[in-house]
Design an enzyme around this catalytic site. Structure first.
Site, short mmCIF file in Angstrom:
data_model
loop_
_atom_site.label_atom_id
_atom_site.label_comp_id
_atom_site.label_asym_id
_atom_site.label_seq_id
_atom_site.Cartn_x
_atom_site.Cartn_y
_atom_site.Cartn_z
N SER A 210 64.78 65.71 3.26
CA SER A 210 65.82 65.01 2.51
C SER A 210 65.21 64.25 1.34
CB SER A 210 66.51 64.03 3.45
OG SER A 210 67.30 63.12 2.72
N TYR B 147 65.71 56.97 9.64
CA TYR B 147 66.07 58.38 9.39
C TYR B 147 65.08 58.98 8.37
CZ TYR B 147 68.47 62.38 7.33
OH TYR B 147 68.76 63.63 6.82
N LYS C 226 62.06 62.01 8.74
CA LYS C 226 61.89 63.21 7.91
C LYS C 226 60.47 63.26 7.35
CE LYS C 226 65.96 65.01 8.33
NZ LYS C 226 66.07 66.27 9.09
P1 NAD Z 1 75.03 68.52 11.26
O1 NAD Z 1 75.08 67.37 12.19
O2 NAD Z 1 76.32 69.15 10.83
O3 NAD Z 1 74.14 69.67 11.89
C1 NAD Z 1 73.08 69.42 12.79
C2 NAD Z 1 73.24 70.39 13.96
O4 NAD Z 1 72.20 70.11 14.89
C3 NAD Z 1 74.57 70.23 14.69
O5 NAD Z 1 75.16 71.49 14.90
C4 NAD Z 1 74.18 69.56 16.02
O6 NAD Z 1 75.03 69.97 17.09
C5 NAD Z 1 72.75 70.06 16.18
N1 NAD Z 1 71.92 69.17 16.99
C6 NAD Z 1 71.84 67.82 16.93
N2 NAD Z 1 70.94 67.38 17.82
C7 NAD Z 1 70.44 68.47 18.45
C8 NAD Z 1 69.47 68.67 19.47
N3 NAD Z 1 68.85 67.64 20.05
N4 NAD Z 1 69.20 69.94 19.88
C9 NAD Z 1 69.83 71.00 19.30
N5 NAD Z 1 70.76 70.87 18.35
C10 NAD Z 1 71.06 69.62 17.92
O7 NAD Z 1 74.15 68.08 10.00
P2 NAD Z 1 73.92 68.82 8.60
O8 NAD Z 1 74.58 68.00 7.54
O9 NAD Z 1 74.24 70.26 8.70
O10 NAD Z 1 72.36 68.60 8.44
C11 NAD Z 1 71.43 69.59 8.84
C12 NAD Z 1 70.03 69.06 8.60
O11 NAD Z 1 69.89 68.73 7.21
C13 NAD Z 1 69.70 67.78 9.36
O12 NAD Z 1 68.35 67.86 9.79
C14 NAD Z 1 69.86 66.69 8.33
O13 NAD Z 1 69.05 65.58 8.61
C15 NAD Z 1 69.42 67.40 7.07
N6 NAD Z 1 69.99 66.82 5.84
C16 NAD Z 1 71.35 66.70 5.71
C17 NAD Z 1 71.89 66.13 4.56
C18 NAD Z 1 73.38 65.95 4.40
O14 NAD Z 1 73.80 65.20 3.52
N7 NAD Z 1 74.22 66.61 5.18
C19 NAD Z 1 71.04 65.68 3.53
C20 NAD Z 1 69.65 65.83 3.69
C21 NAD Z 1 69.14 66.41 4.85
#
Ligand code: NAD
Ligand code: UDP
Length: 337
Positions: free
Chosen positions: A124, A148, A152
């Site tokens: 991120s 958080y 990362k």
């Molecule tokens: P999201 O919560 O929609 O997706 C994460 C998925 O991981 C979900 O389907 C959840 O059920 C699953 N999950 C959570 N804990 C788990 C575990 N212990 N074991 C297995 N599965 C698990 O989030 P997203 O927005 O799709 O983000 C995906 C990744 O991108 C994350 O790592 C997040 O930190 C990173 N990210 C997201 C953003 C954003 O703005 N959405 C920005 C930067 C980075």
């Protein structure tokens, strides 16, 4: 290719699985469904015309993860699974480090056991903290300001060290800026539980009438209109960046960090106006105090992504707002029906 996708039922993961299936890859989704609806894999199949395999696995459960990976024998892993709310991370740091850091370690150990060394990790822009310069190049200092962001940064470090120790490792840490929007089919998108933390889903809920108004967190930043400026990227463009990163891990070893953004920023008020135009609905707002920890401007320097991935974002602000609106309208209909 056979590609395992942790968190493949989540917001960004599900859009990426659609792109993978459409490109002809064989996909295994590994997800605990902690933050995903159970019907997401069927929706993915409906869009892509092909199904992914699905296993309900927690990434902190190494035996289950190892069984899954040694059974599927992926050539590469895309690692999305984790917890992502900054406020919650401040309240529950141990849980964030357990899932995000320890879970990622278990994943890498399970990958070693399965003989797989190609990895694309969801990092991120938050790893940069409050930037000294914008647009932010990948060489900028890393100084996250909350658990958080630290989680990362730590995982990026573990992957880098894994790459030093094992020449077979080929990994890309993708530093996402602000993903927004949804798939144009309105079959998958972001469905935040409770009050949305992020701007775009909040604005969408105001436009659809679920919330009375948006609170704009400060209009006294050093930006053109005083509100915060961010680099919003359409989630389908972001998904496609993962396919380009996957290709890169096939061409080159080692570990690299690459920004994923557009390099173009929009203020909160510009986002509000664009959403009003896309939806044809008013988005009332009031200005309140700054949100603690927020920064004025965050923008990607996208030149390395263009050079290394041969990728650039194609969808503009209008597409981001239109697709978010169509998805929000679908969600509102589903909730009321
Ligand atoms: P999201 O919560 O929609 O997706 C994460 C998925 O991981 C979900 O389907 C959840 O059920 C699953 N999950 C959570 N804990 C788990 C575990 N212990 N074991 C297995 N599965 C698990 O989030 P997203 O927005 O799709 O983000 C995906 C990744 O991108 C994350 O790592 C997040 O930190 C990173 N990210 C997201 C953003 C954003 O703005 N959405 C920005 C930067 C980075
Ligand atoms: N923001 C806002 N009201 C909200 C949510 C966000 O004014 O209800 C602002 C926030 O201060 C920032 C921008 O919108 O300037 C993007 O915030 P978001 O949480 O979506 O992303 P991040 O701050 O993590 O980049």
């Amino acid at each position: 290719m056979r590609v395992a996708v942790t968190g493949g039922a989540g917001y960004i993961g599900s859009h990426t699985v659609v792109c993978l299936l459409e490109a002809g890859h064989e996909v295994l989704i590994l997800d605990s469904f902690a933050n995903a609806a159970p019907d997401v894999p069927d929706r993915i199949a409906g869009i892509a015309g092909q199904s992914a395999q699905v296993m309900r696995v927690d990434i902190t459960d190494r035996p289950a993860l190892t069984d899954a990976l040694t059974g599927f024998r992926p050539e590469a892993v895309l690692h999305f699974a984790g917890l992502k709310a900054v406020g919650e991370a401040v309240e529950m740091p141990l849980e964030y480090y357990r899932v995000n850091v320890a879970g990622s370690l278990e994943l890498m150990r399970a990958m070693e056991a399965a003989g797989c060394h190609r990895l694309v990790f969801s990092s991120s822009a938050t790893v940069y903290g409050d930037p000294d310069v914008v647009p932010i190049p990948e060489t900028h200092a890393l100084r996250p300001t909350n658990p958080y962001g630290h989680s990362k940064r730590m995982v990026e470090q573990v992957i880098e060290d894994w790459g030093v120790a094992n020449p077979a490792v080929a990994a890309v840490n993708l530093r996402y800026f602000n993903p927004v929007g949804a798939h144009g089919s309105a079959q998958i998108g972001e469905a935040p539980q409770g009050v949305p933390n992020n701007l775009m889903p909040y604005v969408a809920q105001v436009a659809v009438g679920e919330r009375p108004h948006l609170s704009v967190f400060g209009d006294d930043y050093d930006t053109p209109d005083g509100t915060g400026v961010r680099d919003y990227i359409h989630v389908v463009d972001l998904a496609q960046a993962h396919l380009a990163a996957l290709d890169l891990t096939g061409r080159e070893g080692g570990v690299q960090a690459i920004n994923v953004g557009t390099g173009r920023g929009y203020s909160v008020l510009e986002m509000v106006r664009a959403f009003e135009t896309a939806s044809g609905r008013p988005v009332p707002y009031e200005i309140i105090a700054r949100r603690p920890g927020d920064i004025a401007t965050s923008l990607a320097d996208p030149s390395l992504s263009a050079a290394r991935l041969g990728w650039k974002a194609e969808r503009d602000l209008e597409a981001m707002c239109r697709d978010a609106w169509v998805w929000q309208s679908y969600l509102a209909g589903k909730n009321s029906g």
